[in-house]
Design an enzyme around this catalytic site. Structure first.
Site, PDB file in Angstrom:
ATOM      1  N   SER A  45      -9.563  -0.075   7.366  1.00  0.00           N
ATOM      2  CA  SER A  45      -8.928  -0.476   6.670  1.00  0.00           C
ATOM      3  C   SER A  45      -8.453  -1.483   6.220  1.00  0.00           C
ATOM      4  O   SER A  45      -8.050  -1.247   4.861  1.00  0.00           O
ATOM      5  CB  SER A  45      -7.762   1.057   6.116  1.00  0.00           C
ATOM      6  OG  SER A  45      -8.404   2.523   5.748  1.00  0.00           O
ATOM      7  N   LYS A  80       1.280  -1.430   0.079  1.00  0.00           N
ATOM      8  CA  LYS A  80       0.328   0.499  -0.571  1.00  0.00           C
ATOM      9  C   LYS A  80       1.304   1.291  -0.177  1.00  0.00           C
ATOM     10  O   LYS A  80       1.786   1.527   0.824  1.00  0.00           O
ATOM     11  CB  LYS A  80      -1.000  -0.242   1.299  1.00  0.00           C
ATOM     12  CG  LYS A  80      -1.983   0.988   1.849  1.00  0.00           C
ATOM     13  CD  LYS A  80      -2.454   1.027   2.409  1.00  0.00           C
ATOM     14  CE  LYS A  80      -4.076   2.146   3.072  1.00  0.00           C
ATOM     15  NZ  LYS A  80      -4.413   1.483   3.991  1.00  0.00           N
ATOM     16  N   SER A 127      -8.769   2.223   3.291  1.00  0.00           N
ATOM     17  CA  SER A 127      -8.680   3.091   2.342  1.00  0.00           C
ATOM     18  C   SER A 127      -7.327   1.960   1.374  1.00  0.00           C
ATOM     19  O   SER A 127      -7.060   2.533   0.453  1.00  0.00           O
ATOM     20  CB  SER A 127      -7.318   3.959   3.478  1.00  0.00           C
ATOM     21  OG  SER A 127      -7.345   3.063   4.362  1.00  0.00           O
TER      22      SER A 127
END
Length: 468
Positions: free
Chosen positions: A181, A82, A157
């Protein structure tokens, strides 16, 4: 329904990470074939899913051609990281384009441990700006789309990571969780998403500087055994001696558990459809011999106000310290309405922050009383089914965005404040055919118990993939 699957007749096949390790070790497939297949799959589906933030294909190819193993159980398994942790040779843009990219000189603490397991990164994945929203819908780059139905959000996210794993691009990808997330995109995309106990996995320095450590690193996977194997391997790389070891969890426990079920969050009751699906999951647990009890939510209503204030304070710190943190190219005008609205929210309420932080630090007293009576708490991961792209448009009015966020993401922030572990499992499906996650939380340090229960539920009620 517009579904996107990357699965093809190639070296990756339908393998999960553990299956791919076995194929690599037996020579059924080669490291080079695996990496080339993962790159081809990324290129095939990224135009539709939009999950890629930065590609590092040449780095992955170079590594796959090395003649000697790198060590680590997951050696050779392709992955993504990420785009909010530092990886040497890659920029970190945090889901925004408010500054000029800068290449990291070295791995951050998390990437150093993550890559020591043998995982091979193909690049970085998109997230919502700074991870503040539960839907990644960048005003310029566009939204990250759900491979089960591309008109719907992939959650956030950790959206790009989840979309790629669900679509079969890679079997495992990095995710992290500051308010849900890991669990939110796992729920939206039909994946396993464990937010571990606080301190279980390392954090980069910028995340360690937060006054309350609400962010937790982890992964999203398609199978429970992949998640269990990942935590076993991370424990071999860097174990926190202050926490009970997870160890090598490979299946269910014979122990029958006391499980509380709650369909009302601090903010609202779950939608009728999600409530019904949660009760169906509770019925499965009862059939398996667990002792299930319906409870009222014991968390005070003030919690959501306190969490929002702390969340907005993080935006305040990032916006006000933008040039110091990200360099002179930082432009506040490039930030989205959610980030700027959170910054304003905090600016007007900074005097309330010390008391809010104190209450958040004490909230574990409430959940500790709960976990003294119950081994596991079951809730839906999200209060409603996955919305369409645009529902959480970051260019809309701030009040609209935040009201919709709080309404949907009503269950997950609690464990970020308490530091307790929680896992989302894809045990249900909406009437429209989208995955619906069920969340199980446990006492501090009881990650292994969650994995044991996850194994049992996966065996009792296997969940589909996009290609089955």
């Amino acid at each position: 329904m517009d579904r996107i699957s990357a699965v093809a007749d190639d070296a990756l096949g339908e393998f999960d990470a553990v299956g791919l390790v076995e194929a690599l070790r037996t020579g059924t497939v080669s490291p080079t074939e695996v990496i080339e297949a993962a790159i081809a799959r990324t290129e095939a589906v990224n135009p539709a899913l939009n999950g890629l933030a930065y590609e590092a294909y040449d780095r992955a190819r170079t590594r796959s051609r090395r003649s000697h193993p790198y060590g680590g159980f997951l050696d050779g398994v392709p992955t993504f990281i990420k785009d909010n942790v530092a990886v040497a040779g890659m920029p970190t843009m945090e889901g925004t384009d408010a500054w000029e990219p800068r290449i990291a000189a070295e791995d951050g603490d998390f990437a150093r441990a993550y890559l020591a397991t043998g995982l091979v990164p193909l690049g970085k994945t998109l997230l919502s700006e700074f991870g503040f929203s539960a839907s990644a819908e960048h005003p310029r780059l566009g939204p990250v789309r759900n491979p089960w139905h591309t008109e719907h959000t992939a959650g956030a996210s950790s959206s790009g990571s989840a979309a790629f794993v669900a679509a079969g691009v890679v079997p495992i990808a990095h995710a992290n969780d500051g308010g849900g997330s890991i669990r939110i995109p796992a729920a939206c995309n039909g994946l396993v998403g464990l937010k571990p106990t606080r301190g279980r996995l390392p954090l980069d320095a910028n995340m360690r500087q937060m006054p309350l450590h609400i962010v937790h690193n982890g992964v999203v996977t398609r199978s429970v055994r992949d998640t269990a194997a990942f935590y076993r391997e991370m424990e071999r790389v860097q174990r926190n001696p202050r926490l009970p070891a997870i160890g090598d969890v490979t299946g269910p426990s014979a122990n029958r558990l006391r499980i509380a079920v709650c369909t009302r969050s601090i903010a609202r009751e779950a939608s009728p459809e999600v409530t019904e699906l949660t009760h169906k999951t509770a019925a499965v647990l009862e059939r398996l011999g667990h002792h299930v009890t319906a409870i009222e939510n014991p968390v005070p209503e003030r919690f959501m106000d306190d969490f929002l204030l702390y969340w907005s304070f993080l935006a305040f710190a990032l916006v006000r310290g933008g040039r110091r943190t990200f360099g002179q190219s930082f432009q506040r005008s490039q930030l989205d309405n959610l980030t700027l609205g959170l910054e304003r929210h905090a600016a007007r309420r900074l005097h309330r922050l010390p008391a809010a932080l104190a209450r958040l630090a004490r909230i574990r007293r409430v959940t500790s009383r709960l976990t003294a009576s119950y081994d596991i708490v079951l809730t839906p991961t999200l209060a409603d089914v996955t919305p369409r792209i645009g529902h959480l448009d970051p260019t809309a009015d701030y009040q609209q965005i935040i009201d919709r966020l709080i309404d949907w993401v009503a269950f997950t922030p609690l464990q970020n404040a308490t530091g307790e572990p929680a896992i989302s499992l894809p045990l249900a499906e909406s009437a429209s055919g989208l995955p619906v996650g069920m969340m199980f939380s446990a006492a501090h340090g009881e990650d292994a118990r969650l994995l044991e229960l996850a194994f049992e539920l996966e065996q009792a009620q296997p969940w589909p993939t996009l290609w089955t």
